[in-house]
Design a protein around this motif. Sequence first.
Motif, short mmCIF file in Angstrom:
data_model
loop_
_atom_site.label_atom_id
_atom_site.label_comp_id
_atom_site.label_asym_id
_atom_site.label_seq_id
_atom_site.Cartn_x
_atom_site.Cartn_y
_atom_site.Cartn_z
N LEU A 154 0.83 -1.20 0.00
CA LEU A 154 0.00 0.00 0.00
C LEU A 154 0.86 1.26 0.00
N GLY A 155 1.97 1.21 0.74
CA GLY A 155 2.89 2.36 0.75
C GLY A 155 3.46 2.63 -0.63
N LEU A 156 3.85 1.56 -1.34
CA LEU A 156 4.37 1.74 -2.70
C LEU A 156 3.33 2.36 -3.63
N VAL A 157 2.08 1.90 -3.48
CA VAL A 157 1.00 2.44 -4.32
C VAL A 157 0.81 3.92 -4.05
N LEU A 158 0.82 4.32 -2.79
CA LEU A 158 0.63 5.74 -2.44
C LEU A 158 1.77 6.60 -2.97
N ILE A 159 3.00 6.10 -2.88
CA ILE A 159 4.15 6.85 -3.40
C ILE A 159 4.03 7.03 -4.91
#
Length: 210
Positions: A22-27
């Motif tokens: 999820l963090g990668l998607v947000l970045i």
Amino acid sequence: MAAVDSPRARARPFWGDTRFVLGLVLIAASIAGVWLVVTAARQTAPVLAAARTIVPGEVIGAGDLRPVEVALGASEGAYLAPDTLPEGAVAIRTIQEGELVPSGALGTADDARVTTIVIDTAVDVPAAVAAGSRVELWFAPPAEDQRTFAEPRILVADATVVSVAREEEVIGSAGAGLELVIPRADVAAALAAVADGSALSVVPVSGAAS
């Protein structure tokens, strides 16, 4: 007896963690958003700007405008684009030199409801008065003795200057010659003031851009 795996040994790799994904998607989404904003800001479109100061009532021709590339974003449709100047278009408000031409600043001769007159002032006009300036036209009628003048009064509350010929340009004149755009409703009174020898003068409208 077989060895039992410890919880640490059974831990999943960090790339399989939902929070990590999820963090990668947000970045990635943040980077894409910034890229789109920057790209949109760099996109320009051709619109028309005034090549000179245009006053109300003037018929606008292609020579009065010049194309410029500007970034307008959502406001693009509010300005006149090249090759879209209507035939016989008339300015219904002052368009300053270099100003982008709003579509709403154009109309027909009927929309303008103004005309031009030429007057000579009794005194010189302020240096700030130039083409495009908004001014009040004042007049002082001749007194009964024909040697003095009555108290000055406003004749036209909102006029626009087309051109000015100042004292040094008008030989033998103590004032100036001006071409003014005035409402048609004020024409009769203005011509009557000129005919009866009233002393005319102009005063810049407070707060108006020249």
